[in-house]
Design a protein around this motif. Structure first.
Motif, PDB file in Angstrom:
ATOM      1  N   PRO A 151      71.346   0.369 -75.739  1.00 44.56           N
ATOM      2  CA  PRO A 151      71.764   0.421 -77.151  1.00 44.56           C
ATOM      3  C   PRO A 151      73.289   0.364 -77.285  1.00 44.56           C
ATOM      4  O   PRO A 151      74.013   1.120 -76.652  1.00 44.56           O
ATOM      5  N   LYS A 152      73.748  -0.533 -78.130  1.00 46.59           N
ATOM      6  CA  LYS A 152      75.179  -0.666 -78.429  1.00 46.59           C
ATOM      7  C   LYS A 152      75.452   0.032 -79.752  1.00 46.59           C
ATOM      8  O   LYS A 152      75.651  -0.597 -80.796  1.00 46.59           O
ATOM      9  N   LEU A 153      75.456   1.348 -79.700  1.00 48.89           N
ATOM     10  CA  LEU A 153      75.533   2.170 -80.906  1.00 48.89           C
ATOM     11  C   LEU A 153      76.919   2.122 -81.524  1.00 48.89           C
ATOM     12  O   LEU A 153      77.927   1.905 -80.835  1.00 48.89           O
ATOM     13  N   ARG A 154      76.913   2.386 -82.836  1.00 46.01           N
ATOM     14  CA  ARG A 154      78.180   2.481 -83.563  1.00 46.01           C
ATOM     15  C   ARG A 154      78.204   3.836 -84.268  1.00 46.01           C
ATOM     16  O   ARG A 154      77.419   4.102 -85.173  1.00 46.01           O
ATOM     17  N   SER A 155      79.116   4.691 -83.812  1.00 46.28           N
ATOM     18  CA  SER A 155      79.265   6.020 -84.399  1.00 46.28           C
ATOM     19  C   SER A 155      80.713   6.457 -84.218  1.00 46.28           C
ATOM     20  O   SER A 155      81.228   6.514 -83.102  1.00 46.28           O
TER      21      SER A 155
END
Length: 407
Positions: A151-155
């Protein structure tokens, strides 16, 4: 007196309100959960209840919800917010069967700080699924099946991410570009062979990185990664170290390369004698360690007892085969002798039986003074032709012929 009475009624009223509030809070808790206070948070613990979804009947004012060790498989959009869990700060969904998380599953949880999704069946997560949770600090995704779909999460608020034991074999360079404030990253116990330092260049606040348990290939890429981590003062477990990763076959390969340099006659570098002496000492230590280990192996009584036991086992196996062959031979010999004796008895019995009629008939002809009809009363007299053709068999005349001759 009046003041005392007023004080007494006030205290009783407060106590009634207090106990009624406790009773109301206990009544609001679901039958599937246990409600209590945990780190100053109102918690509902619904662990191990075989729940198929998050609709547990827990009160809406809970701040910590533990739904671990159930069979939840899907998180739909706005599901948590529609139930009323908008005050959640801690949400534990570990040890479930979650395989799909919709895009807006955690929308409305503005206070969420810790999210545990470890030990599920996730193989992919959308990059925007946690983008609206501005207070999220800790995310645990351990022991899922991401493999190559990391997962290439954005947070913008996430500071700790756990991706250990997720069967990750390759790490793309832009995996952590959306996690600018990440401080702790756990990538241990995966299947990665290499990891490029470029994947960490966007993590300016990274302080600790866990990389142990991966089958690293100690090449230039890994050496560059070690240099990058040391220059950035990032804490990490030592990888590709000679003490930890050198195996027996590597010692056998390294040893001839070091002994080959002993025969150089010219000294090109004034520091070469020191290096050579250091190499000699290192090799002597290796040889001493080998001889010591061999001596310890020979002196170890357990090895001797094991070898003796193996020898006894082998001898017992050979003796068993030999005794079986001898017993089989004796049995076959007995059967042959028995069959031979039976055949001889049958032959003798048959021969005696076959001779009895001929002897009886011969005795009858020799001892009788009449015809064969007299010896065998029920037998008719022979034909005249047979008597004429074989007179030797019928050489005794009948009484009738004798009577005629007497006349």
């Amino acid at each position: 007196m009046i003041n005392g009475t007023v004080i007494y009624f006030a205290i009783s009223l407060v106590s009634m309100l207090f106990f009624s509030g406790i009773a109301a809070s206990t009544q609001q808790c679901s039958a599937f959960c246990v409600c209590d206070t945990w780190y100053d948070l109102e918690r509902a613990s619904c662990v191990g209840r075989h729940l198929y979804n998050i609709h547990t009947g827990a009160p809406n004012n809970v701040q910590a919800l533990d739904l671990s060790d159930n069979v939840i498989s899907l998180l739909t959009s706005f599901e948590l917010a529609n139930i009323g869990f908008t005050r959640l700060k801690y949400l534990n969904l570990s040890k479930n069967a979650i395989s799909e998380i919709e895009l807006n599953a955690f929308d409305g949880l503005a206070d969420l700080m810790v999210l545990d999704l470890s030990r599920n069946r996730l193989d992919d997560i959308s990059a925007e699924v946690l983008e609206k949770n501005k207070n999220l600090r800790i995310l645990r995704l351990s022991k899922n099946n991401f493999k190559s779909h990391i997962p290439k999460l954005r947070s913008s608020s996430l500071t700790e991410l756990s991706l250990d034991s997720c069967q990750i074999s390759h790490l793309p360079l832009d995996t952590f570009n959306g996690l600018k404030h990440l401080r702790r990253l756990d990538l241990a116990n995966n299947l990665m062979i290499q990891m490029n330092a470029i994947a960490l260049q966007t993590l300016h606040f990274l302080k600790k990185l866990s990389l142990e348990g991966n089958p690293w290939s100690c090449d230039k890429v890994m050496l560059d990664l070690k240099m990058y981590l040391r220059n950035k003062d990032i804490e990490f477990d030592e990888i590709c170290s000679k003490k930890g990763n050198v195996r027996k076959f590597e010692k056998m390969v390294v040893l001839p390369t070091m002994t080959r340099n002993y025969h150089h006659s010219k000294i090109a570098n004034p520091e070469e004698p020191k290096e050579r002496s250091n190499r000699i000492e290192m090799e002597s230590n290796i040889l001493n360690n080998k001889t010591l280990s061999t001596c310890q192996e020979t002196a170890n009584p357990t090895l001797v007892t094991d070898s003796v036991a193996y020898w006894f086992l082998f001898l017992g196996f050979i003796l068993g085969i030999f005794s079986r062959q001898v017993i089989s031979y004796i049995w076959l010999l007995g059967m042959c002798l028995y069959n031979r004796r039976c055949s001889l008895e049958r032959f003798n019995n048959g021969f005696s039986i076959s001779r009895e009629p001929s002897l009886l008939s011969l005795d009858g002809r020799m001892e009788s003074d009449g015809s064969l009809s007299e010896f065998y009363p029920n037998t008719p007299p022979p034909a005249y032709r047979d008597v004429m053709l074989q007179p030797s068999l019928y050489r005794y005349p009948s009484r009738i012929s004798n009577l005629n001759r007497d006349r």
